[in-house]
Design a protein around this motif. Structure first.
Motif, PDB file in Angstrom:
ATOM      1  N   PHE A 115       0.645   2.837  14.541  1.00 19.27           N
ATOM      2  CA  PHE A 115       0.530   2.431  13.136  1.00 19.27           C
ATOM      3  C   PHE A 115      -0.935   2.272  12.739  1.00 19.27           C
ATOM      4  CE2 PHE A 115       4.950   0.401  13.448  1.00 19.27           C
ATOM      5  CZ  PHE A 115       5.523   1.587  13.068  1.00 19.27           C
ATOM      6  N   LEU A 116      -1.741   1.733  13.639  1.00 17.00           N
ATOM      7  CA  LEU A 116      -3.170   1.584  13.334  1.00 17.00           C
ATOM      8  C   LEU A 116      -3.813   2.942  13.081  1.00 17.00           C
ATOM      9  CD1 LEU A 116      -4.338  -1.128  15.902  1.00 17.00           C
ATOM     10  CD2 LEU A 116      -4.289  -1.355  13.441  1.00 17.00           C
TER      11      LEU A 116
ATOM     12  N   ILE B 107      -2.254   5.655  12.134  1.00 19.81           N
ATOM     13  CA  ILE B 107      -1.732   6.216  10.879  1.00 19.81           C
ATOM     14  C   ILE B 107      -2.409   5.544   9.693  1.00 19.81           C
ATOM     15  CG2 ILE B 107       0.333   6.450   9.464  1.00 19.81           C
ATOM     16  CD1 ILE B 107       1.934   6.773  12.028  1.00 19.81           C
ATOM     17  N   GLY B 108      -2.656   4.241   9.802  1.00 27.47           N
ATOM     18  CA  GLY B 108      -3.340   3.530   8.722  1.00 27.47           C
ATOM     19  C   GLY B 108      -4.717   4.111   8.460  1.00 27.47           C
TER      20      GLY B 108
ATOM     21  N   ALA C  10      -4.268   7.542   6.882  1.00 25.31           N
ATOM     22  CA  ALA C  10      -3.772   7.473   5.508  1.00 25.31           C
ATOM     23  C   ALA C  10      -4.879   7.015   4.567  1.00 25.31           C
ATOM     24  CB  ALA C  10      -2.584   6.523   5.434  1.00 25.31           C
ATOM     25  N   LEU C  11      -5.657   6.040   5.032  1.00 21.28           N
ATOM     26  CA  LEU C  11      -6.744   5.543   4.177  1.00 21.28           C
ATOM     27  C   LEU C  11      -7.763   6.646   3.920  1.00 21.28           C
ATOM     28  CD1 LEU C  11      -7.894   3.066   2.740  1.00 21.28           C
ATOM     29  CD2 LEU C  11      -9.255   2.645   4.761  1.00 21.28           C
TER      30      LEU C  11
END
Lengths: 211, 247, 224
Positions: free
Chosen positions: B138-139, B141-142, B145-146
């Protein structure tokens, strides 16, 4: 700054969201008291997390759009304290009412009475950390037009430790164990977040303003 | 004066021209190592007493998991270098490292699940390590995405570098808390910890695979960074020359 | 190109080049802003006027060249500069949820001086209505009222201060700017409109265009 937040009507929204979703929970899983009691700490904590995060989107948004954030960044004083103050206000508007309201919700969800005090204290400490950590995400996404889901993606992994120790403390209290260690860790997390998160958020604001 | 080499290191052109010589070698070394490790690991390493042949997936799983974590630090450190010294190159490295790391994290999760089915009888367990890996994903992907969401390249670079750094501070905390949470919730239902006394006949092919994966990682990272650099520097003369030369 | 003044230099720019998204906006920009001097930055849409201003106030660090505040190079001089800076950008820095009076006191004004400033920008009688309910021009006036506060900072950097102002508003502003310059203050602003200020100097960014870059701004439009 306090003034600006005071005038907003949407302070009540996270609170209402919190209560409404928790009221939906028994409708979803059924009204068995035992099952509800088992799920209560986790559900209350997850909902507190969501309520905090959803309200965080607007933390810097208004100031960004009207240009006051830019003016704040131009002050010779460090942005750190402005962010700290903003987070504090956010917490007073969302986390604190949630913590105060939690015994009532615990009652509705049939949480054993041993957990009440611990639930309150853990939410009190935990939501403050959440407000601070979320400020980083809010600052990073403030210049974006639709940050909603992105903000969740960024902030959620960072919330994990708070969630774990928050629910852990309540669970321990219900099971009759000592829970002061978990609360101490929550307090330590809060101290670390208060020291570091505004720093990161201030940097993020400067980056976002460079747009 | 002492800084000159450092700044030259940060020059995209210098980097691009220097690394073009390394690429074939890296590719060759990683192919040889991976091929050797695969053949040795799958063909010649002995069967595990308890797990049978299914344990052989660790020859992919372990190196991928290693690099998934190391890759995050590579990403965060290059992001930090970029933030401090405003180096275009290190931002490019950071941006290139994010998807590679995410894929590796996914591979290690996926192979872990495949291995878990015959061994534990289930694909997914909320085990401390698996959960941490999931959060790591998730980190990643974050950060990705950012960097996709911010339209201005320079702002995207700085913002995702900052997020990567914040994640770095959090990784140990997350890992510790998940570890603690796991011991609280599931007292020793499954012993995941592989026996530390791994037999040399299994260990050497594993070591070769790990080194091979590192080489492969370096090769992928370099290639990806070079592509990013070319795309960013497309307006400059050297990039035009490189492109003309390659066609 | 160079604009020089005889008075001591307050803000100096040497060989400044800015780029945005990999595109050079301008390069080789040199000018000096002295005490009591005013500069109007000119250039078409997309020429980099706002970028220049944002670089000068230190909001952007993607530039090459030197910026000096009273002889001190950025970023060392930045802090001292910000203590003497009044910047009003595109976004005026006016909170919609507050009244004009509250907005000015947020910027550190006392109540009496804030009321006085509001009167000077012709907002007398509006000081207690929310800025949300005011028009764009009136909100602009609230932002500009900061120029009418006593002990105004000595360097004014204004990005398009005249937008949405009526004729009387522009005249009042010009008068206040002249007073500011007369008191030894400095002024740097962008505007598409001609300003009636004595001794106004010009910096034209279209003189500093990068040669091989082609303008994709689609011609110059002046909206009045």
């Amino acid at each position: 700054m306090l003034l600006a937040l005071r005038k907003r009507a949407d302070i009540a929204n996270p609170l209402l969201f919190f209560v409404t979703v928790l009221a939906l929970l028994p409708l979803g899983v059924g009204p068995e008291p035992d099952l509800l009691a088992k799920m209560a700490p986790g559900m209350i904590w997850v909902m507190a997390l969501l309520a905090t995060m959803l309200s965080q989107e607007s933390l810097f948004r208004g100031d960004f759009e009207d240009g006051t954030l830019e003016q704040l960044a131009l002050l010779p004083q460090p942005l750190y304290f402005a962010v700290l103050a903003k987070s504090l206000v956010h917490w007073i508007a969302t986390g604190l009412p949630l913590a105060l309201l939690s015994p009532l919700l615990a009652l509705m969800l049939n949480l054993p009475t041993e957990g009440y005090f611990c639930l309150f204290v853990s939410l009190f400490l935990g939501t403050a950390s959440l407000s601070l950590i979320g400020a980083i995400g809010a600052a990073l996404t403030v210049a974006l037009r639709r940050p909603g889901l992105l903000l969740a993606l960024i902030v959620m992994p960072l919330y994990v430790p708070v969630l774990i120790f928050g629910t852990g403390a309540v669970q321990a209290a219900i099971d009759g164990y000592a829970y002061s260690a978990q609360l101490a860790i929550l307090a330590a997390l809060l101290a670390a977040a208060a020291a570091l998160a505004p720093l990161a958020a201030a940097g993020a604001i400067r980056i976002s303003l460079d747009n | 004066m002492a800084w000159q080499w450092f700044h030259r290191l940060g020059s995209p052109r210098w980097f691009y021209q220097k690394t073009s010589g390394w690429l074939p070698w890296l590719a060759l070394v990683s192919i040889v190592l991976l091929a050797a490790g695969t053949v040795w690991g799958l063909g010649f390493a002995p069967e595990d007493a308890k797990q049978g042949n299914s344990y052989r997936i660790i020859f992919i799983h372990v190196p991928a998991a290693f690099l998934a974590l190391a890759g995050y630090y590579i990403m965060a450190i290059s992001g930090a270098i970029g933030l401090i010294w405003k180096m275009k190159l290190s931002f490019a490295v950071m941006r290139a490292a994010a998807p590679i790391g995410a894929v590796l994290t996914f591979i290690s999760l996926f192979t872990g699940a495949v291995w878990g089915k015959p061994t534990w009888g289930t694909y997914w367990v909320w085990d401390a390590r698996i959960t941490s890996m999931l959060i790591l994903l998730f980190l990643y992907i974050g950060v990705m995405a950012l960097s996709q969401a911010v339209s201005r390249e320079q702002v995207a670079d700085k913002a995702s570098a900052l997020l990567a750094l914040v994640g770095t501070v959090n990784i140990p905390i997350i890992y510790k808390s998940v570890d603690w949470w796991f011991t609280l919730h599931q007292p020793a239902t499954i012993r995941l910890t592989e026996s530390s006394s791994i037999d040399p006949s299994m260990f050497y092919p594993l070591l070769i695979m790990i080194i091979g994966f590192y080489c492969l990682y370096a090769w992928t990272l370099l290639t990806h960074t070079r592509t990013l650099l070319l795309r960013r520097e497309i307006r400059t003369q050297w990039a035009q020359q490189e492109l003309a030369g390659e066609n | 190109m160079s604009v020089t003044n005889k008075s001591p230099a307050v803000l100096q720019v040497r060989d400044l080049a800015c780029e945005r998204d990999g595109r050079r906006l301008f390069e080789g920009l040199d000018f000096t802003l002295g005490a009591g001097a005013a500069i109007q930055v000119k250039g078409g849409n997309g020429a980099g006027k706002t970028t220049l201003l944002r670089t000068l106030i230190g909001s952007t660090s993607d530039y090459s060249g030197e910026i000096l505040w009273r002889g001190q190079v950025f970023p060392q001089g930045l802090r001292a500069m910000r203590e003497a800076l009044l910047y009003i950008g595109h976004r005026g820095g006016v909170r919609g949820g507050l009244t004009p009076l509250e907005n000015l006191t947020w910027y550190g004004a006392t109540k009496t001086s804030a009321l006085e400033a509001l009167e000077r920008v012709d907002l007398f009688g509006f000081e207690d209505s929310l800025c949300n309910s005011l028009s764009a021009g009136q909100n602009r006036r609230v932002a500009l009222a900061r120029m009418f506060l006593p002990q105004a900072p000595c360097l004014w950097i204004l990005d398009e201060p005249l937008t949405a102002l009526d004729v009387a508003g522009v005249a009042a502003l010009e008068k206040q700017m002249t007073t500011h310059l007369g008191g030894g203050g400095s002024l740097l602003l962008t505007s598409h409109q001609p300003l009636n200020i004595m001794g106004l100097n010009f910096v034209d960014l279209s003189d500093c265009l990068v040669e091989e870059s082609f303008s994709d701004t689609g011609g110059e439009h002046v909206f009045n």
